[in-house]
Write a protein that holds these residues in place. Sequence first.
Motif, PDB file in Angstrom:
ATOM      1  N   ASN C  19       0.868  -1.155   0.000  1.00  0.00           N
ATOM      2  CA  ASN C  19       0.000   0.000   0.000  1.00  0.00           C
ATOM      3  C   ASN C  19       0.912   1.215   0.000  1.00  0.00           C
ATOM      4  O   ASN C  19       1.124   1.857   1.020  1.00  0.00           O
ATOM      5  N   ARG C  21       0.784   4.184  -1.072  1.00  0.00           N
ATOM      6  CA  ARG C  21       0.297   5.514  -0.699  1.00  0.00           C
ATOM      7  C   ARG C  21       0.353   5.700   0.799  1.00  0.00           C
ATOM      8  O   ARG C  21       0.856   6.685   1.311  1.00  0.00           O
ATOM      9  N   ARG C  22      -0.160   4.684   1.502  1.00  0.00           N
ATOM     10  CA  ARG C  22      -0.181   4.777   2.959  1.00  0.00           C
ATOM     11  C   ARG C  22       1.241   4.873   3.498  1.00  0.00           C
ATOM     12  O   ARG C  22       1.540   5.683   4.376  1.00  0.00           O
ATOM     13  N   ILE C  25       2.678   8.362   2.847  1.00  0.00           N
ATOM     14  CA  ILE C  25       2.127   9.390   3.741  1.00  0.00           C
ATOM     15  C   ILE C  25       2.765   9.262   5.117  1.00  0.00           C
ATOM     16  O   ILE C  25       3.180  10.239   5.738  1.00  0.00           O
ATOM     17  N   MET C  26       2.866   8.018   5.584  1.00  0.00           N
ATOM     18  CA  MET C  26       3.442   7.791   6.908  1.00  0.00           C
ATOM     19  C   MET C  26       4.917   8.216   6.926  1.00  0.00           C
ATOM     20  O   MET C  26       5.381   8.832   7.884  1.00  0.00           O
TER      21      MET C  26
END
Lengths: 409, 234, 410
Positions: C19, C21-22, C25-26
């Motif tokens: 994932n 994207r996640r 972002i993190m």
Amino acid sequence: MNVTWLLAWRNLWRHRRRTWLTVGAMVFCNVLLVFLISLQLGSYQMMIDGTLSAFTGHIQIQHRGYLQDQRMRQSVPDAALLAQRLREVPVVDSAAARAEAFALASSEERSFGVLLTAVQPHYEPRVSTLPDMISQGRYLRASDAHEIVLGSLLARNLKVGPGDEVTFLGSARDGSFAAAVATVVGIVHSGMDDVDRNLAQVPLGWFQRVFAMGDRGHAIVLRVHHLDQVDAAVAALRAALPAGESLVVLDWETLQPGLRQAITSDMASAWFMYAVLIVLVAFSVLNTQLMSVLERTREFGVMLALGMRPSRLARLVAMETGLLGLLGLVLGIALGALLTAYLGHVGFTYPGMDDMAARFHLPARMYPRVSLLSLCWGPATVFVGAMLAALYPALRLLRLRPVAAMRAA
Amino acid sequence: MSSISCHNLCKTFRQGDEVITALDRVCLDIDEGEFVCLSGPSGSGKTTLLNAVGALDSPDSGAITVGGRRVDNLSRSAQADMRLHHIGFVFQAFNLIPVLSARENVEFVMQVQGVPAARRRQVADQVLAEVGMAGLERRRPAQLSGGQQQRVAVARAIASKPALVLADEPTANLDSSSAAQLMDLFVTLNAERGITFVISTHDARVMAYAGRLIKMRDGMIVADEPQQPRAMGA
Amino acid sequence: MRRVVPVLAILAWRNLWRNYRRTLIMLLAIGLGVWAMIFMAAVMRGMTDEMVRNGLHTLPGEVQIHQRDYRRDPSVVNSMAPPSGALLQALQQPPVVAWAARVRVPAVLASERGSRGVTLLGVDPQAEAPLGSLPQELVAGRFLSGADDRGLVLGASLARRLETGLGKRVVIMSQDPHNNVADRGARVVGIYRARLSGTEERFLYAGRSVVQDMLGMGGAVSEVAASAGDYRHVAAWYPRIAAAAGADLEVVSWTELDPFLDTMLGVQDGFSLVFMVVIFLALSFGLINTLVMAVFERIREIGLMQALGMRPRLILAQILLESLFLLVLGLAAGNLLALLSIVPLESGIDISGVALGMEMMGMGNTLYPVLALRDMLMSTGVVVTLGLLASLLPAWRAARLDPVRALNTT
Ligand SMILES: Nc1ncnc2c1ncn2[C@@H]1O[C@H](COP(=O)(O)OP(=O)(O)O)[C@@H](O)[C@H]1O
Ligand SMILES: [Mg+2]
């Protein structure tokens, strides 16, 4: 009940743990912000009050240029009379005339350069808290007596106490030699080293004679009832001043520019921390909402297929974020208010604070104060940050096509 | 008057370097009130055709009219409105919004259509009763069997009284008795309300219900003939 | 166990990017958080260093030697003989790199237009220079040429207030050992500017022998100041000086002379740590969330691995590894960002807009952030330790999944 709100609310609880973790991040941040902002605003207020009430007053009237150069001849004519007249101005709470001069103070054993401050013994206690901090003897009484009160450290350095005499040598206003003897009547102990090391107050009438000041002074010190009346008072005083004289009305920010700047710089570093916290929480919300949108792609595909406009889906995500943010806002304000109110009651301190606090005339224990502003500012900003963070996942939905969405894995 | 009319529909997809022809010069007319089955092996273009007819997707070329309206060259929002008000859909799976109850699922679409709250509730309960879901209005999708879920989807599809309902392999995830019940429901609605049904399937038992059977292969219609529908419940 | 670690690492790494994207972002969040930690610490370190430097500048010398009573009563009466014997020997040995003896007494400076209380420093410029205790910037004239220079050097703002200037005559008054007021006319030969305007108004420089003559104190001095270069390590050497000085003299280090500075240095690390922990806590919710989601999405997979015979402990290790990768990548990004943003600022940030406020805290009008390895390591320590602790919960839940139920989850 509106089905869309219901839908938004229920969607929020599809992943309880995730929602609570996100709300938790917001609540953590909000509680911290409420507490820190309350503390900040409270301590600024105390810093301003502490500094101004000790000596400076809210407003002073001086000869133009005296603030920068403090020259003896930059004086205020008819100082006592002017102070008397200004007491009549409605917003003015109290007013007192002062004058200053440097002199070499000698006791039997020691000599020091001191800054003599001449005050009106009757009115000075109404503009300054120092007269109340007498630890030995008494404060000045009559305006013409040859009396002096000294700061405790200065008295120790001069090796004098109440009853002893101190000789002064200095230059008078006309440039001639000024010399006089005064009797120590009281010792002021404020706990602020700077004050205790330098304070030397004498009656104005006596001072005017010794330093050939006539009826002049160097400043009229004024207090108003409330800090926020200062601007109005400044305007009123400007109008009330005799025309043609080169007198200026100075508010506390001009008199103590360091105070405002210390607050500004403290705020700048605090804002940095707040901004970082808020951005981190916004990232948390972004992550949660993006995940929640991505995992519902098929569902959104079906909704689009049923004829829902993409903007409606975006609105749904915004509503979900709004509810999430509201939850963080309400819990954050509630817990933040509780914590702050509790610490506002018992007070708190941290290592190194007493040293730091003394520099700004603060007590060594802090009592944060809850106000509407301190309660709402932080959480409201976090809320706005969360809504902004949801913009990306929500806007992504505008590009969603039903067929592709339903085929998504 | 013909309910659906397709002329020379073509649609291709790119999958990497490969170009897949999903619809190849498809011409088709379906009259109002017909009950049509679209059959053919997986990948033959059934879904693509239904999507085009249902204004979900636009063909590369060709013309489609539904109920006298051109749908192939509509803007996205006009397509959405067309689907919302004039066409009912039933999909294979993931049909319902999982967090809403049966009644709320039906109501939700009506709310988007702008139906007033009081009327929404009344219509929702009425159509749910019609599809045999009376008493189960407050259940969430997870508390319903696959067949019951599809009934709710049908209720939602007919709530706005569309003249046309498109169903893409509605029975694929159902056991045979649920499938039979669903088909019976379709047949009843077709007979009583005069709704046109176009149902895609590759299940021979489903095909038996249709009054007209269209066979597709490689994006082309290879057979199109009327047939004697099998009797209800048989 | 050792053999499966590479496999677990590969698994964890690939899972991290499933994932993306996640994860991105993190990573962005952790990177930003770490950057903020280091940046704030660098600014705080810069401020404390500056405060201590300025503070030390106004009490020059990290170690000062006085007559016993001088600090309580800084009068000419309490002067001391210049260093000799054991003390002189100690001062001439390493680690002491510089020392100077000076007269330091309260005085009044009068011009034709006014007078001010000042601190009169009678100095020997040759000895003071290596201590770094002389004014750094002269705006007019010259500094004293030697201990017997008859001129005076005063601060720019004092000169302005007394309406005097270069070449003008002024009068110094101070107390002699018999409490008679000694005065002496002198010419202003130099005007200096200091970082803090308070310093400019307070300190007045004159030749040491000239002041000694004026006050009739013979060869006596008020204080002896010594420096070993780095103020942070003063505790290591000043006891030796104290021993050499004997009981009649008082030897103090700057930490005692200005306890505020000492406290500031002491609490600085504490503040940085608190700040870092707070930032991390704000991050931790997102971190746990990411891992909870990652586990949730893979329940079936984890069930499968367990069914295939993977021990719960390995599953725990795999999730922790995934978290560690995330943290380390975020740390790398944050440290890089800190490096890129702080290094160009190390030459100084202009804060003259709030200079008077900063002066209340003992700061000049330029802020020099200091990127210290110590702060980078501290942030790494905080993030990795607390990060792994926070990851333990989701990892433990994953390890405890019941394989049969996990496999049947849809
Ligand atoms: N969005 C798409 N992208 C790529 N290929 C697609 C897409 N939709 C359909 N196809 C391809 O087009 C062909 C027809 O598909 P479809 O209409 O779904 O067939 P059916 O529904 O009959 O199984 C298939 O080969 C399918 O892989
Ligand atoms: Mg299909």
